[in-house]
Write an enzyme that holds these catalytic residues in place. Sequence first.
Site, PDB file in Angstrom:
ATOM      1  N   TYR A   1     -27.557  14.165  81.708  1.00  0.00           N
ATOM      2  CA  TYR A   1     -28.458  14.442  82.843  1.00  0.00           C
ATOM      3  C   TYR A   1     -27.714  14.283  84.178  1.00  0.00           C
ATOM      4  O   TYR A   1     -27.907  13.308  84.889  1.00  0.00           O
ATOM      5  CB  TYR A   1     -29.645  13.465  82.775  1.00  0.00           C
ATOM      6  CG  TYR A   1     -30.811  13.791  83.701  1.00  0.00           C
ATOM      7  CD1 TYR A   1     -31.407  15.045  83.700  1.00  0.00           C
ATOM      8  CD2 TYR A   1     -31.327  12.826  84.558  1.00  0.00           C
ATOM      9  CE1 TYR A   1     -32.475  15.329  84.526  1.00  0.00           C
ATOM     10  CE2 TYR A   1     -32.413  13.097  85.392  1.00  0.00           C
ATOM     11  CZ  TYR A   1     -32.985  14.354  85.371  1.00  0.00           C
ATOM     12  OH  TYR A   1     -34.052  14.632  86.189  1.00  0.00           O
TER      13      TYR A   1
ATOM     14  N   ARG B   1     -29.350  19.158  90.466  1.00  0.00           N
ATOM     15  CA  ARG B   1     -30.300  18.727  89.433  1.00  0.00           C
ATOM     16  C   ARG B   1     -31.738  18.727  89.962  1.00  0.00           C
ATOM     17  O   ARG B   1     -31.959  18.485  91.131  1.00  0.00           O
ATOM     18  CB  ARG B   1     -29.910  17.309  88.977  1.00  0.00           C
ATOM     19  CG  ARG B   1     -30.600  16.856  87.717  1.00  0.00           C
ATOM     20  CD  ARG B   1     -30.087  15.501  87.278  1.00  0.00           C
ATOM     21  NE  ARG B   1     -30.558  14.434  88.143  1.00  0.00           N
ATOM     22  CZ  ARG B   1     -30.064  13.185  88.126  1.00  0.00           C
ATOM     23  NH1 ARG B   1     -29.077  12.872  87.303  1.00  0.00           N
ATOM     24  NH2 ARG B   1     -30.544  12.267  88.938  1.00  0.00           N
ATOM     25  N   ASP B   2     -32.676  18.957  89.047  1.00  0.00           N
ATOM     26  CA  ASP B   2     -34.112  18.915  89.367  1.00  0.00           C
ATOM     27  C   ASP B   2     -34.437  19.941  90.458  1.00  0.00           C
ATOM     28  O   ASP B   2     -35.064  19.620  91.468  1.00  0.00           O
ATOM     29  CB  ASP B   2     -34.490  17.489  89.813  1.00  0.00           C
ATOM     30  CG  ASP B   2     -35.945  17.140  89.514  1.00  0.00           C
ATOM     31  OD1 ASP B   2     -36.594  17.879  88.755  1.00  0.00           O
ATOM     32  OD2 ASP B   2     -36.423  16.124  90.047  1.00  0.00           O
TER      33      ASP B   2
ATOM     34  N   SER C   1     -35.776  13.607  91.313  1.00  0.00           N
ATOM     35  CA  SER C   1     -34.596  13.273  90.519  1.00  0.00           C
ATOM     36  C   SER C   1     -33.375  14.091  90.906  1.00  0.00           C
ATOM     37  O   SER C   1     -32.489  14.330  90.082  1.00  0.00           O
ATOM     38  CB  SER C   1     -34.891  13.444  89.023  1.00  0.00           C
ATOM     39  OG  SER C   1     -35.734  12.397  88.575  1.00  0.00           O
TER      40      SER C   1
ATOM     41  N   ASP D   1     -35.405  19.441  81.822  1.00  0.00           N
ATOM     42  CA  ASP D   1     -36.010  20.355  82.805  1.00  0.00           C
ATOM     43  C   ASP D   1     -35.151  21.561  83.198  1.00  0.00           C
ATOM     44  O   ASP D   1     -35.668  22.521  83.774  1.00  0.00           O
ATOM     45  CB  ASP D   1     -36.410  19.630  84.117  1.00  0.00           C
ATOM     46  CG  ASP D   1     -37.503  18.602  83.906  1.00  0.00           C
ATOM     47  OD1 ASP D   1     -38.078  18.559  82.807  1.00  0.00           O
ATOM     48  OD2 ASP D   1     -37.770  17.830  84.847  1.00  0.00           O
TER      49      ASP D   1
ATOM     50  N   ASP E   1     -40.761   7.462  87.606  1.00  0.00           N
ATOM     51  CA  ASP E   1     -40.548   8.913  87.639  1.00  0.00           C
ATOM     52  C   ASP E   1     -40.155   9.402  89.026  1.00  0.00           C
ATOM     53  O   ASP E   1     -39.629  10.513  89.165  1.00  0.00           O
ATOM     54  CB  ASP E   1     -41.832   9.648  87.230  1.00  0.00           C
ATOM     55  CG  ASP E   1     -42.201   9.419  85.779  1.00  0.00           C
ATOM     56  OD1 ASP E   1     -41.299   9.420  84.923  1.00  0.00           O
ATOM     57  OD2 ASP E   1     -43.405   9.234  85.497  1.00  0.00           O
TER      58      ASP E   1
END
Length: 462
Positions: A186, A191-192, A198, A239, A417
């Site tokens: 990850y 990212r995200d 995140s 994701d 989260d």
Amino acid sequence: MFKFAALAALVSIIPLINAQSPIYGQCGGINWTGPKTCVAGTTCTYLNDYYSQCLPGSSSTPASSTKPPVSSTTAKPVSSSTKPVSTSTMPGGSPTTSSAPASTPTVAAGNPFSGYTIQINPVYQAEVVAALPAISDAATKASAAKVENIPTFFWLDAVARIPTLDTYMAAAAAAGGKRLVQIVIYDLPNRDCHAKASNGEFTIANNGAALYKTAYIDAIVAIIKKYPSVRVVAVIEPDSLANLVTNLSDPNCAAAQSVYLSSVTYAMQQLTTVGVVQYLDAGHAGWLGWPANLTPAAQLFASLYQSAGKPAGVRGLATNVANYNALVAASPDPITQGNPNYDEIHYINALSPALQASGFPDHFIVDQSRSGQQNLRQQWGDWCNIKGAGFGTRPTLNTGSALIDSIVWVKPGGESDGTSNTSAARYDSTCSLPDATVPAPEAGTWFQAFFQTLVTAANPPL
Ligand code: BGC
């Protein structure tokens, strides 16, 4: 003068004594007001702007929680510490149905969990142990203590986490027998892409595509290679591919598309060389499970897999990672209205034929870490620290479906989260919706109040 000096010395010592974070405790980050030093044998290590953590090992330089230079193309030196961690067997595991651990890095055939004992994630175990003293109710505390020995996945969410993988793998190898280590890959650049909570350490603009390969994947592969007796199961990039199926209208995802694809390809290929069994993240029923998304999703997974040369390590897909859906819902949650695939089993059963038609292996693992309570959300798209969530079905091979290798706990329940602090750079408004628990700390950091609810609302009870 002497008295004053002695007093001053004492005063300067007291805060140090009182202000040391435990191993794997937080020791820095934006808005962090807790201890900034670490207990002996650990070093305060920068993970991202929001989170520095006490990781095993002492550095030759003074402990630092400041950001390392991003231009580095090599990983930090790995730790060789072999701190023992407690272990647990997996309920429901069939005893010895798979072959002995390979001494060469070939990828296991069949269900990779069968016959293996999962090595407990040492980071999560330490977080849970550290959470216990703050729980005043004795029964809740006793229940919380049980979570310590439930296997969760270790999230490699930053390059600075990689030395801890070495510690974790060394402990698994030292324990002997058939040991399995669970990780999440990850750290994609950008990212995200469709949310903020995140966002990671690498950006495409700042050489992230190259750093992902050299500083991240190559460093992980080098560690895994050292422990050929330990089986590794990985969830690949939560994701990321789901965002490429449904969110390319978001310019952030469109801009990340080609780098996501080349980076995931590299990860699949390189992890295969050291025998890692991989499940690509496939969102959840309320995302790719909508009928219109099933075929495009299967086609994306299959085309990526085939253009990567069908890496033998790829076993299938992971669903519901860090989400809150039931595997088998007693009845459809009203928020799922309009989607016949209202839970993970319906989603998996609907996706499987599309995968087969596209040429992608249709095996699954399903995250049930925080799925114990249902009908909590106002909208299916809500994903942040859902109020009233409880720990769910424990990891087991008794999945009720031949398509599902294992029910797993991918999300370490109790890690946030996302932050509800509206002034934080990674603030995502989803984290202050009416069904989100507030105030919430940064993604990945410990959220004590949320953990305690997960414990008390656990279903089945702990
Ligand atoms: C965070 C990661 C964290 C993971 C598991 C994600 O939402 O961004 O930093 O490791 O959750 O808690």
